[in-house]
Design a protein around this motif. Structure first.
Motif, PDB file in Angstrom:
ATOM      1  N   ALA A 202      31.837  14.347  51.113  1.00 25.28           N
ATOM      2  CA  ALA A 202      32.356  15.193  50.030  1.00 25.28           C
ATOM      3  C   ALA A 202      32.045  14.589  48.671  1.00 25.28           C
ATOM      4  CB  ALA A 202      33.859  15.391  50.199  1.00 25.28           C
ATOM      5  N   GLU A 203      32.206  13.275  48.552  1.00 23.74           N
ATOM      6  CA  GLU A 203      31.927  12.592  47.289  1.00 23.74           C
ATOM      7  C   GLU A 203      30.437  12.709  46.928  1.00 23.74           C
ATOM      8  OE1 GLU A 203      32.090   8.038  45.524  1.00 23.74           O
ATOM      9  OE2 GLU A 203      33.488   8.629  47.105  1.00 23.74           O
ATOM     10  N   ASN A 204      29.579  12.527  47.913  1.00 22.79           N
ATOM     11  CA  ASN A 204      28.137  12.600  47.672  1.00 22.79           C
ATOM     12  C   ASN A 204      27.685  14.019  47.348  1.00 22.79           C
ATOM     13  OD1 ASN A 204      26.249  10.044  48.305  1.00 22.79           O
ATOM     14  ND2 ASN A 204      28.169   9.864  49.436  1.00 22.79           N
ATOM     15  N   VAL A 205      28.306  15.011  48.010  1.00 24.70           N
ATOM     16  CA  VAL A 205      27.959  16.408  47.742  1.00 24.70           C
ATOM     17  C   VAL A 205      28.265  16.766  46.296  1.00 24.70           C
ATOM     18  CG1 VAL A 205      28.556  18.802  48.236  1.00 24.70           C
ATOM     19  CG2 VAL A 205      28.171  17.213  50.098  1.00 24.70           C
ATOM     20  N   GLY A 207      28.355  14.806  43.689  1.00 21.56           N
ATOM     21  CA  GLY A 207      27.369  14.177  42.822  1.00 21.56           C
ATOM     22  C   GLY A 207      26.033  14.882  42.861  1.00 21.56           C
ATOM     23  N   THR A 208      25.619  15.303  44.063  1.00 23.46           N
ATOM     24  CA  THR A 208      24.339  15.986  44.213  1.00 23.46           C
ATOM     25  C   THR A 208      24.374  17.362  43.557  1.00 23.46           C
ATOM     26  OG1 THR A 208      23.992  14.842  46.328  1.00 23.46           O
ATOM     27  CG2 THR A 208      22.592  16.740  45.871  1.00 23.46           C
ATOM     28  N   CYS A 209      25.470  18.094  43.758  1.00 19.71           N
ATOM     29  CA  CYS A 209      25.599  19.425  43.140  1.00 19.71           C
ATOM     30  C   CYS A 209      25.604  19.325  41.617  1.00 19.71           C
ATOM     31  CB  CYS A 209      26.874  20.109  43.622  1.00 19.71           C
ATOM     32  SG  CYS A 209      26.786  20.736  45.309  1.00 19.71           S
ATOM     33  N   ASP A 210      26.210  18.264  41.086  1.00 12.52           N
ATOM     34  CA  ASP A 210      26.256  18.088  39.635  1.00 12.52           C
ATOM     35  C   ASP A 210      24.852  17.852  39.068  1.00 12.52           C
ATOM     36  OD1 ASP A 210      28.979  18.407  39.637  1.00 12.52           O
ATOM     37  OD2 ASP A 210      29.428  16.252  39.550  1.00 12.52           O
ATOM     38  N   GLN A 211      23.980  17.215  39.858  1.00 12.70           N
ATOM     39  CA  GLN A 211      22.624  16.896  39.403  1.00 12.70           C
ATOM     40  C   GLN A 211      21.694  18.099  39.459  1.00 12.70           C
ATOM     41  OE1 GLN A 211      21.242  13.673  41.845  1.00 12.70           O
ATOM     42  NE2 GLN A 211      22.923  12.320  41.260  1.00 12.70           N
ATOM     43  N   LEU A 212      21.910  18.995  40.415  1.00 14.95           N
ATOM     44  CA  LEU A 212      20.972  20.086  40.666  1.00 14.95           C
ATOM     45  C   LEU A 212      21.466  21.397  40.068  1.00 14.95           C
ATOM     46  CD1 LEU A 212      20.236  19.307  44.422  1.00 14.95           C
ATOM     47  CD2 LEU A 212      18.845  18.668  42.459  1.00 14.95           C
ATOM     48  N   GLN A 213      20.552  22.151  39.481  1.00 12.67           N
ATOM     49  CA  GLN A 213      20.882  23.459  38.930  1.00 12.67           C
ATOM     50  C   GLN A 213      20.670  24.515  40.014  1.00 12.67           C
ATOM     51  OE1 GLN A 213      22.106  23.959  35.774  1.00 12.67           O
ATOM     52  NE2 GLN A 213      22.168  21.737  35.652  1.00 12.67           N
ATOM     53  N   THR A 214      21.635  24.666  40.915  1.00  8.15           N
ATOM     54  CA  THR A 214      21.503  25.592  42.030  1.00  8.15           C
ATOM     55  C   THR A 214      22.527  26.712  41.925  1.00  8.15           C
ATOM     56  OG1 THR A 214      22.995  24.251  43.392  1.00  8.15           O
ATOM     57  CG2 THR A 214      20.637  23.821  43.602  1.00  8.15           C
TER      58      THR A 214
END
Length: 385
Positions: A202-205, A207-214
């Motif tokens: 959950a923590e990694n998701v 961070g990844t979502c914050d980085q990507l414009q999806t």
């Protein structure tokens, strides 16, 4: 005339996600004459190679017949620039190709795609962007989190190109060894280990979502671990989840993309319905919304449009003055603009409104007939003010 600038030469040699094409910069380009050739082709397979050749020859012949002699020679030079990329073989996994060319402006852009456009060839005063806009709507970037109790993979899907961004795993003792812990204690410890692993996921998701414009996130995998993870995600990440699907953890990548695309399409349709309902409500209440070509055109020219709604597959004939950008619908182009005396050309008014939206930073949404207005209007707009 707006010159191409930094977009003058882009020759793609690798597959490119549709969202990486700078469509706003392309919308800024125009000329006073019909000198921009725009070509959209499906390129995978021998059959498409043959059909593309027939299509290109037929369209070239049809366009040539209606052009004045001075533009006809320009068309020939432009087609000569584009022809190697019209007839060239596809690279690995390439399904579609988009080409914008203008000999007089030394302009050539070639984009190789993993998605398939409809065949089209248009000669206009600017790059023809409506098919590209539709592709961007159909293939928005999104993430897929494939998870079970021991493994999690975050994959970003961009125009059907899958790129793994995160891969986490943990070691769990799946069998209770004889002479070891009691079964009850073993199960308790295993559940604790799973919960700890999912907390890390959950923590990694986030961070990844914050980085990507999806656009959003699809949760996928076997069993009920997905729901456990869903409950542990931060609220802002939960709001990005478009759907939850049951698939095996070892699902082939192409099947994962297909399953994710189905969720994305359903989410896009639901989103379009919500915006269309908001638009209808604003029209009924006299709120911040307008409909009809003229009203929407005026609002776009004043940069008042927040969201432009376009009826899918719509087209409206009209004309445009390339000097002062005077745009008129449902009439033939006069010899000169009645506003500034500049040269005019026949255009698809819907295409021109889309380009205006891009230049002013407005969002664009394609809607189906049953979700739009009970009228002949093909465009509407939600306004900023």
């Amino acid at each position: 005339m707006q010159t191409p600038g930094k977009l003058q030469h882009i020759i793609g040699e690798e597959l490119l996600p549709v969202s990486d094409i700078d469509i706003r910069a392309l919308a800024e380009i125009y000329d006073e004459k019909d000198v921009y050739l725009s070509v959209y082709l499906p390129v995978s397979g021998r059959e498409n190679e043959h059909l593309n050749r027939i299509f290109a020859d037929s369209r070239l012949s049809s366009i040539r017949k209606v052009l004045p002699s001075e533009i006809r020679s320009e068309l020939e030079r432009t087609f000569e620039m584009a022809e190697p990329y019209i007839s060239g073989p596809p690279i690995s996994a390439e399904k579609g190709r988009v080409i914008f060319a203008s000999s007089s402006n030394s302009f050539l852009n070639v984009y190789r795609l993993a998605v398939e456009p409809e065949r089209s060839m248009v000669l206009d005063t600017s790059p023809y962007l409506l098919p590209l806009a539709k592709l961007r709507t159909d293939y928005e970037d999104y993430g897929v989190l494939l998870v079970d109790s021991q493994e999690a993979k975050f994959t970003c899907i961009r125009s059907d190109l899958a790129e793994e961004k995160k891969h986490l795993s943990t070691d769990l003792m799946n069998k209770h060894k004889k002479g070891g812990w009691s079964q009850m204690r073993f199960n308790h410890l295993r559940k604790g280990a799973i919960k700890s692993f999912l907390s890390e996921v959950a923590e990694n998701v986030q961070g990844t979502c914050d980085q990507l414009q999806t656009r959003g996130l699809v949760l996928a995998g076997p069993g009920d671990v997905k729901q456990q993870l869903m409950d542990m995600l931060p609220q802002d990440v939960q709001q990005k989840v478009m759907g939850v699907i049951d698939v095996p953890i070892d699902i082939p990548q192409d099947e994962l993309v297909e399953a994710g695309d189905a969720v994305l399409q359903e989410s896009e349709h639901s989103g379009a319905i919500r915006v269309a309902e908001e638009f209808r409500s604003a029209i009924l209440k006299g709120g911040l919304a307008v409909h009809g070509i003229e009203a929407v055109r005026d609002a776009l020219e004043q940069a008042r449009v927040n969201t432009l709604l376009i009826l899918e597959d719509s087209s409206v004939p009209g004309w445009l003055c390339e000097r002062c950008q005077n745009l008129q619908a449902n009439s033939r182009p006069p010899k000169e603009c009645d506003r500034c005396g500049g040269p005019t050309s026949a255009v698809d008014v819907v295409e021109e409104l889309y380009e205006l939206a891009q230049r002013s930073g407005a969002k664009v949404l394609f809607v189906e007939k049953e979700d739009f207005l009970d009228s002949d209007d093909v465009v509407g707009a939600l306004l900023r003010y």
